[in-house]
Design a protein around this motif. Structure first.
Motif, PDB file in Angstrom:
ATOM      1  N   PRO A 219       9.571 -16.329   4.589  1.00  0.00           N
ATOM      2  CA  PRO A 219      10.005 -15.259   5.586  1.00  0.00           C
ATOM      3  C   PRO A 219       8.965 -14.959   6.845  1.00  0.00           C
ATOM      4  N   GLU A 220       9.741 -14.543   7.897  1.00  0.00           N
ATOM      5  CA  GLU A 220       8.712 -14.778   9.120  1.00  0.00           C
ATOM      6  C   GLU A 220       7.471 -13.607   9.024  1.00  0.00           C
ATOM      7  N   TRP A 221       7.305 -12.461   8.010  1.00  0.00           N
ATOM      8  CA  TRP A 221       6.236 -11.830   7.758  1.00  0.00           C
ATOM      9  C   TRP A 221       5.290 -12.496   6.903  1.00  0.00           C
ATOM     10  N   VAL A 222       5.328 -13.728   6.419  1.00  0.00           N
ATOM     11  CA  VAL A 222       4.193 -14.377   5.663  1.00  0.00           C
ATOM     12  C   VAL A 222       3.451 -15.049   6.749  1.00  0.00           C
ATOM     13  N   ILE A 223       2.394 -14.868   6.824  1.00  0.00           N
ATOM     14  CA  ILE A 223       1.502 -15.538   7.960  1.00  0.00           C
ATOM     15  C   ILE A 223       0.520 -16.601   7.361  1.00  0.00           C
ATOM     16  N   SER A 224      -0.080 -16.255   6.235  1.00  0.00           N
ATOM     17  CA  SER A 224      -1.149 -17.274   5.810  1.00  0.00           C
ATOM     18  C   SER A 224      -0.282 -18.431   5.213  1.00  0.00           C
ATOM     19  N   SER A 225      -1.054 -19.604   5.272  1.00  0.00           N
ATOM     20  CA  SER A 225      -0.492 -20.896   4.986  1.00  0.00           C
ATOM     21  C   SER A 225       0.757 -21.280   5.541  1.00  0.00           C
ATOM     22  N   THR A 226       1.082 -20.767   6.857  1.00  0.00           N
ATOM     23  CA  THR A 226       2.298 -20.847   7.422  1.00  0.00           C
ATOM     24  C   THR A 226       2.098 -21.550   8.948  1.00  0.00           C
ATOM     25  N   LEU A 227       2.792 -22.736   9.072  1.00  0.00           N
ATOM     26  CA  LEU A 227       2.667 -23.497  10.378  1.00  0.00           C
ATOM     27  C   LEU A 227       2.779 -22.715  11.702  1.00  0.00           C
ATOM     28  N   LYS A 228       1.929 -22.884  12.621  1.00  0.00           N
ATOM     29  CA  LYS A 228       1.788 -22.301  13.943  1.00  0.00           C
ATOM     30  C   LYS A 228       1.559 -20.659  13.661  1.00  0.00           C
ATOM     31  N   LYS A 229       1.069 -20.401  12.574  1.00  0.00           N
ATOM     32  CA  LYS A 229       0.749 -19.068  12.318  1.00  0.00           C
ATOM     33  C   LYS A 229      -0.803 -19.015  12.159  1.00  0.00           C
ATOM     34  N   SER A 230      -1.551 -17.646  12.492  1.00  0.00           N
ATOM     35  CA  SER A 230      -2.802 -17.649  12.284  1.00  0.00           C
ATOM     36  C   SER A 230      -3.160 -16.348  12.086  1.00  0.00           C
ATOM     37  N   TYR A 231      -4.444 -15.856  11.855  1.00  0.00           N
ATOM     38  CA  TYR A 231      -5.106 -14.524  11.725  1.00  0.00           C
ATOM     39  C   TYR A 231      -4.792 -13.794  13.135  1.00  0.00           C
ATOM     40  N   LEU A 232      -4.543 -14.398  14.211  1.00  0.00           N
ATOM     41  CA  LEU A 232      -4.224 -13.910  15.282  1.00  0.00           C
ATOM     42  C   LEU A 232      -3.027 -13.341  15.432  1.00  0.00           C
ATOM     43  N   SER A 233      -1.870 -14.378  14.905  1.00  0.00           N
ATOM     44  CA  SER A 233      -0.499 -13.911  14.774  1.00  0.00           C
ATOM     45  C   SER A 233      -0.259 -12.696  13.888  1.00  0.00           C
ATOM     46  N   ASN A 234      -1.061 -12.655  12.961  1.00  0.00           N
ATOM     47  CA  ASN A 234      -0.997 -11.367  12.114  1.00  0.00           C
ATOM     48  C   ASN A 234      -1.245  -9.965  12.902  1.00  0.00           C
ATOM     49  N   ALA A 235      -2.303  -9.966  13.685  1.00  0.00           N
ATOM     50  CA  ALA A 235      -2.412  -8.933  14.512  1.00  0.00           C
ATOM     51  C   ALA A 235      -1.375  -8.617  15.526  1.00  0.00           C
ATOM     52  N   LEU A 236      -1.051  -9.557  15.904  1.00  0.00           N
ATOM     53  CA  LEU A 236       0.067  -9.782  17.304  1.00  0.00           C
ATOM     54  C   LEU A 236       1.416  -9.050  16.732  1.00  0.00           C
ATOM     55  N   TYR A 237       1.821  -9.010  15.311  1.00  0.00           N
ATOM     56  CA  TYR A 237       2.855  -8.724  14.729  1.00  0.00           C
ATOM     57  C   TYR A 237       2.830  -7.143  14.830  1.00  0.00           C
ATOM     58  N   HIS A 238       1.687  -6.558  14.877  1.00  0.00           N
ATOM     59  CA  HIS A 238       1.390  -5.203  14.828  1.00  0.00           C
ATOM     60  C   HIS A 238       1.028  -4.583  16.044  1.00  0.00           C
ATOM     61  N   LYS A 239       1.109  -5.274  17.109  1.00  0.00           N
ATOM     62  CA  LYS A 239       0.432  -4.773  18.246  1.00  0.00           C
ATOM     63  C   LYS A 239       1.221  -3.481  18.927  1.00  0.00           C
ATOM     64  N   LYS A 240       2.337  -3.269  18.682  1.00  0.00           N
ATOM     65  CA  LYS A 240       3.300  -2.334  19.356  1.00  0.00           C
ATOM     66  C   LYS A 240       3.274  -1.059  18.668  1.00  0.00           C
ATOM     67  N   SER A 241       2.766  -1.371  17.285  1.00  0.00           N
ATOM     68  CA  SER A 241       2.591  -0.297  16.561  1.00  0.00           C
ATOM     69  C   SER A 241       1.388   0.970  17.019  1.00  0.00           C
ATOM     70  N   ASN A 242       1.637   1.844  16.340  1.00  0.00           N
ATOM     71  CA  ASN A 242       0.562   3.130  16.582  1.00  0.00           C
ATOM     72  C   ASN A 242      -0.022   3.626  15.382  1.00  0.00           C
ATOM     73  N   TYR A 243       0.596   3.427  14.113  1.00  0.00           N
ATOM     74  CA  TYR A 243       0.280   3.737  12.823  1.00  0.00           C
ATOM     75  C   TYR A 243       0.217   2.715  11.780  1.00  0.00           C
ATOM     76  N   PHE A 244      -0.772   2.875  11.061  1.00  0.00           N
ATOM     77  CA  PHE A 244      -1.221   1.589  10.244  1.00  0.00           C
ATOM     78  C   PHE A 244      -1.628   1.771   9.033  1.00  0.00           C
ATOM     79  N   TYR A 245      -1.133   1.017   8.007  1.00  0.00           N
ATOM     80  CA  TYR A 245      -1.844   1.342   6.542  1.00  0.00           C
ATOM     81  C   TYR A 245      -1.989  -0.109   6.044  1.00  0.00           C
ATOM     82  N   LYS A 246      -3.107  -0.208   5.550  1.00  0.00           N
ATOM     83  CA  LYS A 246      -3.770  -1.574   5.210  1.00  0.00           C
ATOM     84  C   LYS A 246      -3.982  -1.435   3.656  1.00  0.00           C
TER      85      LYS A 246
END
Length: 310
Positions: free
Chosen positions: A89-116
């Motif tokens: 699935p597109e939301w799985v970032i780790s061990s995914t080709l062409k995705k990195s830690y930066l991709s993980n942050a970019l997915y949430h760039k337009k959000s204003n509220y976060f829960y980790k």
């Protein structure tokens, strides 16, 4: 001549070479070893690990690493090379080709509220039985092939220092993560998974307390638990740290700790004592990583490093 980039074709799980593999001889061919080597490696897998400790990033806390010897690592790397091409699935970032830690942050760039949150001692609590069931039930291998693949990729649990571990852990607990995604959708949240690090976010406020209660109940069904110290709520105004990147007011920033590390290393590089070639390369790597997050940052330091490359 620069090395030509090659495109890696992804496929569905039922197109993987392990799918419906019924014979040990065929498995040995897939892993590019002899049948005798396959048997010996799987039989001796439990004694083919060594342990060491390393500091967790940004802390003085030590993480115990269990790593395979050269022979077992080679086999695990081959297993990984096939599993990494399975579509996820597109939301799985780790061990995914062409995705990195930066991709993980970019997915949430337009959000204003976060829960980790993240899963407490995830690898330590990943059971061999679930890995076996992945190969037996989802890959539909024979029982003996499933056992060998499990022996090759697990010890008492899933070891931390193996090339195959991230993917094996994901596929073994894929049902759990899919169920967590259903909970995220219920609360209209974006969700990403980076190994055992899970981030939920939304442009609008959401009931994060209710969401996390449901997530906690879900992971308990799979004999896991959430790490309370890593389960936190953030707002975009104050900034949310997501895999080494700060997401703040819909922009990405380099964490202050990274800035300080770069500036301190640069001061040493220009000082009387200078720094070693290894330290120089480390500094260059940190600057390059920072400039991926903030493109025009550290221009002066970057120019200096280019001119003074040892």
């Amino acid at each position: 001549m620069p090395r030509k980039k090659t495109n890696v074709n992804l496929y569905e799980l039922n197109q993987c070479v392990f799918y419906k593999c019924y014979s040990k001889k065929k498995l040995a061919e897939i892993l590019k070893i002899t049948l005798r080597e396959l048997k010996n490696t799987s039989w001796n897998a439990n004694t083919s690990y060594y342990q060491f400790s390393q500091k967790k990033k940004g802390t003085d806390e030590l993480r115990k690493i269990t790593a395979p010897d050269k022979e077992l690592k080679k086999v695990q790397s081959t297993i990984y090379s096939f599993l990494r091409r399975i579509k996820k699935p597109e939301w799985v970032i780790s061990s995914t080709l062409k995705k990195s830690y930066l991709s993980n942050a970019l997915y949430h760039k337009k959000s204003n509220y976060f829960y980790k949150t993240d899963i407490k001692k995830f690898y330590d609590n990943c059971h061999r039985d679930r890995v076996y069931r992945f190969f037996k039930d989802k890959m539909k291998t024979s029982s003996d092939v499933a056992k060998i693949l499990t022996d090759l990729t697990t010890n008492e649990n899933i070891p931390t220092g193996c090339p195959s571990s991230q993917l094996i852990a994901y596929f073994a607990y894929e049902d759990m993560f899919n169920n967590i995604k259903i909970i995220a959708d219920k609360y209209k949240c974006i969700m990403t998974l980076y190994v055992d690090d899970i981030v939920f976010s939304n442009a609008d406020k959401f009931n994060y307390r209710a969401l996390i209660r449901e997530v906690e109940n879900e992971v308990r069904h799979f004999d896991h638990s959430l790490k309370k110290s890593k389960t936190k709520y953030y707002t975009g105004e104050k900034g949310a740290p997501i895999t080494g990147v700060i997401v703040k007011n819909n922009l990405l920033y380099v964490p202050n700790s990274n800035r300080k590390s770069i500036l301190d290393s640069f001061s040493l590089a220009k000082g009387i004592n200078k720094i070693s070639e290894k330290e120089f390369k480390s500094l260059r790597g940190k600057v390059n990583a920072a400039r991926l997050i903030e493109k025009n940052h550290f221009n002066g330091i970057n120019s200096y490093l280019k001119k003074n490359n040892p």
